[in-house]
Every structure is written in C-alpha cells, then in structure tokens.
Design a protein around this motif. Structure first.
Motif, short mmCIF file in Angstrom:
data_model
loop_
_atom_site.label_atom_id
_atom_site.label_comp_id
_atom_site.label_asym_id
_atom_site.label_seq_id
_atom_site.Cartn_x
_atom_site.Cartn_y
_atom_site.Cartn_z
N TYR A 156 63.18 32.61 82.23
CA TYR A 156 63.08 32.69 83.68
C TYR A 156 61.64 32.53 84.16
O TYR A 156 61.37 31.89 85.18
N ALA A 157 60.71 33.12 83.40
CA ALA A 157 59.30 33.00 83.77
C ALA A 157 58.85 31.54 83.76
O ALA A 157 58.09 31.10 84.63
N GLU A 158 59.33 30.78 82.76
CA GLU A 158 58.99 29.36 82.69
C GLU A 158 59.70 28.57 83.79
O GLU A 158 59.10 27.68 84.41
N LYS A 159 60.95 28.89 84.03
CA LYS A 159 61.73 28.16 85.04
C LYS A 159 61.12 28.31 86.43
O LYS A 159 61.07 27.34 87.21
N PHE A 160 60.62 29.51 86.75
CA PHE A 160 60.11 29.77 88.09
C PHE A 160 58.57 29.84 88.13
O PHE A 160 58.00 30.42 89.06
N ALA A 161 57.93 29.24 87.15
CA ALA A 161 56.46 29.24 87.11
C ALA A 161 55.89 28.71 88.42
O ALA A 161 56.33 27.68 88.94
N GLY A 162 54.93 29.43 88.97
CA GLY A 162 54.30 29.04 90.23
C GLY A 162 55.03 29.53 91.47
O GLY A 162 54.52 29.37 92.58
N LYS A 163 56.21 30.15 91.27
CA LYS A 163 56.99 30.62 92.40
C LYS A 163 57.04 32.15 92.49
O LYS A 163 57.78 32.71 93.29
#
Length: 302
Positions: free
Chosen positions: A264-271
C-alpha cells in the motif's frame, strides 16, 4: 472385557495386559495413537487460520506458503482478528494443534503460552514499526492535530494495558480513559505547546486489530480533550490507505512498515505523508502454542 474368575496369578495379569494393549489402553478405540501418528498438516487439515483478507500479514502468509513449498496442501483461511483469537482459544483450551497468523503487540501473548515459528527465508522480515500517516495538506488544515499525531509514541507495555483491559470486558473508551488518567505525563508530552481548538473535525481510520483499536481510542480521547470532534472509521487495510490517500480520512496510526503494508505504501507513494513512528519493535509471523512440537515454518512440510 470379561475375564474368567478362574484366571489367577501371573497368568491373569498377563492376559489382562494383552487385552488392554489390544484395546489401546483406553476407551477411544486407539484414536489417541492414531492422532499421534498424524503429521502436523494432517492434524490441522492443512489449514492456517488467518484474519481479514486485506491485511498485510495475509499477503505475507500467502507468500510464505509459496516460498516454503506448502501451496500444494496448505490453505490460508480468511476471517477476522476476533475469529482468529476465538479459534486459538478453542484449540488452546483442549491442547489441540493450531497455526494462526499472529502479530505483536497483541494480548494473546499474555493470555496464552505461544511462540512464533522460525522464518529462515525471512518472508515476514525483521522487526517492524507502527507509523502514523496523514493525508496531504493535513498540516496546513489541522496544524494542532498534526503536531499531536506527530508527537504520538508509546510502548508495547502501554498498548498492552489497554488491549488487555478491553479483552477482559472493559469498554474501549473506558479502557482508553483509564490509561490516559494513569499516564498524564506521557499524554502531556504529545500535546506540549499545542493550542486547543473549538470543535474542528478530524477523521481517523484504523484496522480492526486489537492493537489499533487500543491506539485509536486513546488518541480519540486525547484529541477530544484538545477540542476536536473526532470520528473513528474501522476499515480493512486497503480501504484505510485509500482513504488517507484520497483525503476521505485525515490520518491513521496503523501503518505497519516497512513490510506488512509495503504494498500500500508503494501504491500510494506521494499521496500521503509519514508523521512519525508511534511504536518500535513490532512483529508479524505464524504463531503456534508452545505445546506444539514444531519450531519452524519448514516443519509444516512434514
């Protein structure tokens, strides 16, 4: 088993011993002996008891099943944290075998004598951290809450007090308030230098793990004491990260990193924004009762 009254002496004793051996020494028809001969997998119907399907520990366990070559026989069942602990209690009370997805901190390690199975392939990683995450723009919109959430940090022992109180029947808000009342100095450190607000709204998202129920109920009361109108939203891990990323939730204290929620951290990186680490030294893995004669995930292949 009837023995002739005429049988006496050593002959009777010998015959009785033979008869008992033939009966398995008990009234279970030899079931205990048959159970003892079963492999771990056979005794468990090749089932690992898991929790909700969106949890990071479930993804890691699916990976572990493949990495250790268990996919041919073993299945991971889904459910909830409460269902998992209920299954654990049922098996533990009867000293029956069980394998569950587990994590610390969790009250079950206080209630039961448990152990993590060794993970020589490192699928579950080393010790992790629970981190606090917030939506982009939180600091500008709710600076006081942002500061409190950034300051929030406590120990496994602190969390354990709240978890155990809830598990023993205390209401969540009462258990949280009792901990706050007994730890005023720690709470004061979170709120030091922060001005109170007047009814500003904030929404916190959390997963239904006992650990996160404890932390979010404590934080709810702390923020309310500082003047906030707090809403707690219980969701699964995926929707939690989505909510923080799209701004429908303001923050969460439940980001297990760097492994459990890495997807999840990678999927929503920057958000989203990381506000800080609220607990060190947490752990996930496969857990069994100490009375089980296995020590490693590799033993499940036997």
């Amino acid at each position: 088993m009837k023995l002739s009254k005429k049988l006496v002496g050593l002959g009777a004793v010998a015959l009785l011993a033979v008869g008992l051996a033939a009966c398995g020494g008990n009234d279970d028809g030899g079931k205990a002996d048959k159970d003892a001969e079963k492999s771990v997998g056979e005794s468990l119907n090749y089932k690992i008891t898991g929790i909700d399907p969106g949890a990071g520990i479930m993804e890691a366990t699916e990976k572990a099943i493949k990495e250790y070559g268990l996919e041919k026989d073993w299945d991971l069942t889904t459910g909830s944290g409460a269902a998992m602990t209920a299954a654990l209690k049922k098996a533990y009370d009867k000293e029956q075998p069980i394998v569950v997805t587990g994590w610390t901190p969790h009250w079950k390690f206080t209630e039961y004598d448990l152990k993590y199975l060794e993970d020589p392939k490192g699928v579950y990683g080393e010790e992790e951290q629970i981190r606090t995450i917030g939506r982009i723009g939180l600091e500008a919109d709710l600076p006081e809450a942002y500061q409190i959430l950034s300051n929030f940090n406590w120990s496994e022992a602190d969390m354990g007090e709240v978890m155990i109180a809830i598990q023993e029947g205390e209401k969540e808000d009462v258990a949280a308030q009792n901990w706050i009342d007994a730890n005023t100095e720690k709470v004061a450190a979170w709120t030091e230098g922060v001005e109170k607000v007047d009814g500003d709204k904030i929404k916190l998202a959390y997963v239904a793990w006992d650990s996160e129920i404890a932390s979010h109920n404590v934080m709810k009361l702390v923020l309310e004491d500082m003047g906030y109108n707090v809403t707690l939203v219980q969701v699964e891990a995926g929707p939690l990260w989505t909510a923080v990323a799209d701004g429908s939730a303001d923050a969460s204290l439940a980001a297990w990193l760097p492994l459990t929620h890495n997807t999840y951290a990678e999927k929503f990186a920057g958000k989203f924004e990381e506000l800080g680490i609220n607990m060190e030294g947490v752990k996930t893995g496969l857990v069994v009762p100490q009375y089980m004669d296995i020590d490693s995930i590799e033993d499940l292949k036997n």
